[in-house]
Design a protein around this motif. Structure first.
Motif, short mmCIF file in Angstrom:
data_model
loop_
_atom_site.label_atom_id
_atom_site.label_comp_id
_atom_site.label_asym_id
_atom_site.label_seq_id
_atom_site.Cartn_x
_atom_site.Cartn_y
_atom_site.Cartn_z
N ASP A 93 0.76 -0.94 -0.12
CA ASP A 93 0.00 0.18 0.08
C ASP A 93 0.85 1.16 0.14
OD1 ASP A 93 -1.63 2.08 0.59
OD2 ASP A 93 -2.68 1.39 2.45
N THR A 95 0.46 4.13 -0.01
CA THR A 95 -0.03 5.35 1.05
C THR A 95 0.35 5.09 2.46
OG1 THR A 95 -2.13 4.50 1.93
CG2 THR A 95 -2.32 5.70 -0.36
N ASN A 96 1.02 4.09 2.68
CA ASN A 96 1.43 3.48 4.14
C ASN A 96 2.63 2.65 4.03
OD1 ASN A 96 1.34 3.19 6.72
ND2 ASN A 96 0.14 1.10 6.59
N ILE A 115 -6.02 7.82 -6.15
CA ILE A 115 -6.19 7.80 -4.59
C ILE A 115 -7.19 9.19 -4.35
CG2 ILE A 115 -4.87 8.47 -2.64
CD1 ILE A 115 -3.88 5.85 -4.12
N ASP A 120 -6.49 10.06 2.21
CA ASP A 120 -5.59 9.05 1.43
C ASP A 120 -4.55 9.84 0.78
OD1 ASP A 120 -6.77 6.90 2.66
OD2 ASP A 120 -7.93 6.47 0.99
N LYS A 123 -1.82 11.05 3.06
CA LYS A 123 -1.16 9.87 3.51
C LYS A 123 -0.12 9.47 2.46
CE LYS A 123 -3.43 6.19 5.31
NZ LYS A 123 -4.48 5.19 5.44
#
Length: 233
Positions: A93, A95-96, A115, A120, A123
């Motif tokens: 992922d 975004t993380n 996104i 999000d 992030k």
């Protein structure tokens, strides 16, 4: 496998995988920011089937490439095998991401407009900054508004509301949806104006070093931008 093709956009010859508009944009300015790619690292986010990541490796970078889709990474690994590539493809992922590794270059293979929510997207920018070298460079290729997007607005399964493109999808996708104009739809793409997109870069800690717009007839245009962080970590 997209009906036997090697990439989302229909390429079925491994030798032509890197012939993509995004790679043309990168190649056009890469030497401005990287006179040499020796010992330089690159991360391709939203890599899909690997077209950009494979190109960056050919240009001399040591490349990691991530996508949330396991199917995409499966196809990317097959493409890497066909081209004798050592790109490290992985399902993650974007975004993380953790920040255990820093990159000289991070490229966005048309990921940002996928996104959709403000949270999000924040992030994603945070994740990029955590993984970018202090003097590193970010390349973004993303959809923006054009004056005529009639090819999208005329399709019954799409609803363009504000800067969000909503889409109908199969029930088995199990994506949170809303009822708009009597249709059950999910947020599909985020398409900002050029001005708002550049403002978003600024608000999330990035300065535009270079930009250009690729117009698409009756469709969203694409903003191509090279950026750096405005505050060093």
């Amino acid at each position: 496998d997209t009906k036997g093709c090697l990439t989302w956009d229909g390429i079925n010859d491994p030798t032509k995988i890197m012939n993509h508009q995004i790679n043309d944009f990168i190649k056009g300015r890469l030497s401005d920011f990287f006179p040499t790619s020796q010992n330089k690292t690159a991360l391709d986010i939203g890599t899909g089937t690997g077209t950009c990541a494979l190109f960056l490796e050919r240009e001399g970078f040591l490349v990691d490439a991530f996508d949330i889709s396991s199917k995409a990474i499966e196809m990317a690994n097959r493409n890497a095998l066909a081209l004798n590539s050592k790109v490290n493809f992985a399902v993650k992922d974007v975004t993380n991401l953790d920040s255990t590794k820093k990159y000289h270059l991070i490229t966005d293979s048309s990921c940002l407009h996928c996104i959709v929510t403000d949270n999000d997207r924040k992030k994603l920018y945070k994740s990029i900054k955590a993984n970018l070298e202090d003097n590193g460079v970010l390349f973004i290729h993303t959809m923006i508004w054009s004056d005529d997007m009639s090819d999208i607005t005329c399709k019954p399964h799409f609803i363009l509301s504000g800067d969000t493109l909503w889409s109908e999808g199969p029930e088995e996708w199990n994506i949170p949806s809303e009822l708009i104009n009597g249709k059950k739809v999910f947020p599909h793409r985020r398409i900002l104006s050029k001005e708002n997109q550049i403002e978003e870069f600024k608000n999330n800690g990035f300065e535009v070093l270079y930009q250009e717009v690729a117009e698409n007839e009756k469709n969203p245009s694409n903003l191509v931008a090279w950026l750096k962080m405005t505050e060093q970590k």
